[in-house]
Design an enzyme around this catalytic site. Structure first.
Site, mmCIF file in Angstrom:
data_model
loop_
_atom_site.group_PDB
_atom_site.id
_atom_site.type_symbol
_atom_site.label_atom_id
_atom_site.label_comp_id
_atom_site.label_asym_id
_atom_site.label_seq_id
_atom_site.Cartn_x
_atom_site.Cartn_y
_atom_site.Cartn_z
ATOM 1 N N ARG A 114 -51.646 12.979 1.940
ATOM 2 C CA ARG A 114 -51.397 12.281 3.218
ATOM 3 C C ARG A 114 -50.850 13.206 4.288
ATOM 4 N NH1 ARG A 114 -47.549 7.413 3.024
ATOM 5 N NH2 ARG A 114 -46.514 8.361 1.227
ATOM 6 N N GLY A 122 -54.380 23.503 -6.077
ATOM 7 C CA GLY A 122 -53.747 22.773 -4.976
ATOM 8 C C GLY A 122 -52.232 22.834 -5.015
ATOM 9 N N ILE A 179 -50.073 20.552 -5.842
ATOM 10 C CA ILE A 179 -49.531 20.089 -7.129
ATOM 11 C C ILE A 179 -50.074 20.963 -8.261
ATOM 12 C CG2 ILE A 179 -49.511 18.181 -8.797
ATOM 13 C CD1 ILE A 179 -49.900 16.281 -6.372
ATOM 14 N N GLY A 180 -51.385 21.232 -8.194
ATOM 15 C CA GLY A 180 -52.060 21.906 -9.305
ATOM 16 C C GLY A 180 -51.412 23.216 -9.712
ATOM 17 N N GLY A 209 -58.179 20.323 -10.042
ATOM 18 C CA GLY A 209 -57.457 20.412 -8.768
ATOM 19 C C GLY A 209 -56.323 21.416 -8.921
ATOM 20 N N ASP A 223 -41.948 8.127 -9.360
ATOM 21 C CA ASP A 223 -41.153 6.988 -8.876
ATOM 22 C C ASP A 223 -39.881 6.830 -9.711
ATOM 23 O OD1 ASP A 223 -43.150 6.363 -6.971
ATOM 24 O OD2 ASP A 223 -44.331 5.435 -8.550
ATOM 25 N N HIS A 246 -48.149 2.375 -7.602
ATOM 26 C CA HIS A 246 -47.635 3.580 -6.947
ATOM 27 C C HIS A 246 -47.998 3.606 -5.471
ATOM 28 C CE1 HIS A 246 -46.199 7.605 -6.318
ATOM 29 N NE2 HIS A 246 -47.391 7.972 -5.848
ATOM 30 N N ASN A 258 -60.843 10.338 -1.550
ATOM 31 C CA ASN A 258 -60.475 10.609 -2.942
ATOM 32 C C ASN A 258 -61.227 9.770 -3.965
ATOM 33 O OD1 ASN A 258 -58.778 12.523 -1.974
ATOM 34 N ND2 ASN A 258 -56.865 11.421 -2.376
HETATM 35 P P1 NAD Z 1 -53.842 19.710 -2.138
HETATM 36 O O1 NAD Z 1 -54.791 19.526 -1.032
HETATM 37 O O2 NAD Z 1 -52.774 20.735 -1.980
HETATM 38 O O3 NAD Z 1 -54.622 20.062 -3.475
HETATM 39 C C1 NAD Z 1 -55.722 19.340 -3.898
HETATM 40 C C2 NAD Z 1 -56.648 20.275 -4.636
HETATM 41 O O4 NAD Z 1 -57.761 19.515 -5.087
HETATM 42 C C3 NAD Z 1 -57.195 21.420 -3.753
HETATM 43 O O5 NAD Z 1 -56.966 22.656 -4.372
HETATM 44 C C4 NAD Z 1 -58.688 21.105 -3.668
HETATM 45 O O6 NAD Z 1 -59.504 22.264 -3.607
HETATM 46 C C5 NAD Z 1 -58.895 20.339 -4.978
HETATM 47 N N1 NAD Z 1 -60.112 19.535 -5.000
HETATM 48 C C6 NAD Z 1 -60.651 18.781 -4.006
HETATM 49 N N2 NAD Z 1 -61.787 18.217 -4.429
HETATM 50 C C7 NAD Z 1 -61.963 18.616 -5.708
HETATM 51 C C8 NAD Z 1 -62.966 18.375 -6.676
HETATM 52 N N3 NAD Z 1 -64.017 17.618 -6.423
HETATM 53 N N4 NAD Z 1 -62.829 18.946 -7.888
HETATM 54 C C9 NAD Z 1 -61.767 19.733 -8.163
HETATM 55 N N5 NAD Z 1 -60.796 20.006 -7.285
HETATM 56 C C10 NAD Z 1 -60.906 19.453 -6.073
HETATM 57 O O7 NAD Z 1 -53.182 18.289 -2.466
HETATM 58 P P2 NAD Z 1 -51.912 17.972 -3.385
HETATM 59 O O8 NAD Z 1 -50.695 18.009 -2.568
HETATM 60 O O9 NAD Z 1 -51.988 18.798 -4.621
HETATM 61 O O10 NAD Z 1 -52.174 16.423 -3.758
HETATM 62 C C11 NAD Z 1 -53.274 16.060 -4.532
HETATM 63 C C12 NAD Z 1 -53.346 14.550 -4.705
HETATM 64 O O11 NAD Z 1 -52.206 14.071 -5.443
HETATM 65 C C13 NAD Z 1 -53.321 13.767 -3.394
HETATM 66 O O12 NAD Z 1 -54.263 12.723 -3.454
HETATM 67 C C14 NAD Z 1 -51.917 13.194 -3.319
HETATM 68 O O13 NAD Z 1 -51.841 12.029 -2.555
HETATM 69 C C15 NAD Z 1 -51.664 12.924 -4.795
HETATM 70 N N6 NAD Z 1 -50.253 12.783 -5.176
HETATM 71 C C16 NAD Z 1 -49.939 11.841 -6.120
HETATM 72 C C17 NAD Z 1 -48.645 11.675 -6.552
HETATM 73 C C18 NAD Z 1 -48.307 10.664 -7.601
HETATM 74 O O14 NAD Z 1 -47.129 10.350 -7.780
HETATM 75 N N7 NAD Z 1 -49.240 10.146 -8.343
HETATM 76 C C19 NAD Z 1 -47.624 12.487 -6.017
HETATM 77 C C20 NAD Z 1 -47.963 13.434 -5.067
HETATM 78 C C21 NAD Z 1 -49.292 13.564 -4.640
HETATM 79 C C1 LMR Z 2 -45.694 10.534 -3.544
HETATM 80 O O1 LMR Z 2 -45.220 9.478 -3.958
HETATM 81 O O2 LMR Z 2 -44.979 11.467 -3.155
HETATM 82 C C2 LMR Z 2 -47.175 10.717 -3.545
HETATM 83 O O3 LMR Z 2 -47.840 9.552 -3.865
HETATM 84 C C3 LMR Z 2 -47.701 11.373 -2.315
HETATM 85 C C4 LMR Z 2 -47.628 10.511 -1.104
HETATM 86 O O4 LMR Z 2 -48.653 10.368 -0.429
HETATM 87 O O5 LMR Z 2 -46.562 10.005 -0.789
#
Ligand code: NAD
Ligand code: LMR
Length: 342
Positions: free
Chosen positions: A107, A36, A38-39, A33, A176, A203, A120
């Site tokens: 989200r 993206g 985050i990525g 990912g 968090d 989370h 997801n």
């Molecule tokens: P984003 O849409 O900007 O990026 C997601 C990336 O995943 C995209 O580049 C997309 O092409 C890629 N992707 C989708 N399907 C894929 C697959 N099968 N294989 C490889 N890559 C794939 O989203 P984001 O803002 O980077 O967030 C990503 C995830 O992280 C979300 O589910 C979000 O809720 C989660 N998140 C978690 C936390 C945490 O604290 N754990 C914090 C923030 C966001």
């Molecule tokens: C966060 O805590 O920021 C992430 O889990 C993304 C979200 O959906 O709030």
């Protein structure tokens, strides 16, 4: 110079010392990912970390471009972006010591993290299958939401492949802790770098339980309620401010890079590395809650020691009771789904 600047602003003093140290250990880190929200910044921070010797980037679109860009940064690690093919993802994962998974949809305002489940769950399941086949011994760090359910899904995939090691699977809850520490420093006018508030549970919303009392703080009345709400719903604050363009990405990249750095430090022999993280945990198994985030000591084998929650106030116990109920539901949902959709 650029690397030093970023590391000084993002990491603590001990981590800064590690940044300037030369390490002979070879550590391949994969990001799934990687193109993206985050990525990209996560990959950037990993490129600045001298403990990472090989950075492997995979996405269903754009990973080679991100890799080409990052690869020009003048640090020693090699960077490669992989094509969105089964061979690409497998090659990306082979030999990885750490796999960070932020692949999936974020989200929009009005959604809960659980609303992301339908999309997801299958993304994480399929990537977990590749990881179980290509790097069964790697540390798997799940960022994709809903983490409370995507971690159990990953565990079930590894179990089905006969390679599950509970010491190597982590739900990344570092953000968090970062938020809880930053928010208390704003209330108390302290240096946030010196704050380290323990956050346990899971989370999402009410499953996020900050334990202020363990840091010697006691808030009262509206101030306490607002603080707890801000920590539990900090993600919503960002989702709303971004107005439909996604959720936290930059702070999450920092949090993910911090957790990966802690794992690498522990793998390279540093003792006493402790991070709160959501793992397969014995703490509340008797109540049917099989995964739980608490302070976890990391070591060369991943999880070294799961610390108990410790002393809590009556108010915090009330938060924990609600958390455990929600967590059980989230865990069971993930496990049931992956059994029905193997
Ligand atoms: P984003 O849409 O900007 O990026 C997601 C990336 O995943 C995209 O580049 C997309 O092409 C890629 N992707 C989708 N399907 C894929 C697959 N099968 N294989 C490889 N890559 C794939 O989203 P984001 O803002 O980077 O967030 C990503 C995830 O992280 C979300 O589910 C979000 O809720 C989660 N998140 C978690 C936390 C945490 O604290 N754990 C914090 C923030 C966001
Ligand atoms: C966060 O805590 O920021 C992430 O889990 C993304 C979200 O959906 O709030």
């Amino acid at each position: 110079f650029a690397a030093r600047q970023v590391s000084q602003s993002v990491f603590g003093a001990a981590q800064r010392r590690a940044f300037s140290a030369t390490s002979n250990n070879l550590s391949k880190v994969a990001v799934l990912g990687a193109a993206g929200g985050i990525g990209q910044p996560l990959s950037l921070l990993l490129k600045l970390n001298p403990r990472v010797t090989e950075l492997a980037l995979y996405d269903i679109k754009g990973a080679p471009g991100v890799a080409a860009d990052i690869s020009h940064i003048n640090t020693k690690s090699t960077v490669k972006g992989y094509d969105p093919t089964p061979e690409g993802v497998r090659e990306c994962l082979t030999g990885a010591e750490i796999v960070l998974i932020p692949a999936g949809v974020p989200r929009k305002p009005g959604m809960t993290r659980d609303d992301l489940f339908n999309t997801n769950a299958s993304i994480v399941r399929d990537l977990a299958k590749h990881a179980a086949a290509s790097c069964p011994d790697a540390n798997i760090l799940i960022i994709s939401n809903p983490v409370n359910s995507t971690v159990p899904i990953t565990a079930e995939v590894f179990k089905a492949a006969g390679v599950y090691n509970p010491k190597r699977l982590f739900g990344v809850t570092t953000l968090d802790v970062v938020r809880a520490s930053r928010f208390i420093s704003q209330l108390k006018s302290t240096d946030p770098a010196n704050e380290n508030i323990t956050v346990v549970g899971g989370h999402s919303g009410a499953t996020i339980v900050p334990l202020l009392s363990q840091a010697g703080y006691s808030l009262e009345g509206a101030e306490k309620d607002e603080y707890i709400k801000r920590v539990q719903f900090g993600g919503d604050e960002v989702v709303q401010a971004k107005g439909g363009a996604g959720s936290a990405t930059l702070s999450m990249a920092m949090a993910g890079a911090r957790f990966a750095e802690s794992l690498l430090k522990a793998a390279q022999g540093e003792k006493g590395v402790i991070e709160p993280t959501y793992v397969d945990s014995p703490l509340y198994k008797d109540q049917g809650v099989t995964y739980f985030a608490s302070q976890v000591e990391l070591g060369p084998n991943g999880v070294e020691k799961i610390h108990p929650v410790g002393k809590v106030t009556e108010f915090e116990q009330g938060l924990l009771d609600v958390c455990l109920k929600d967590l059980k539901t989230n865990i069971e949902k993930g496990e049931k789904w992956v059994k029905e959709n193997p």
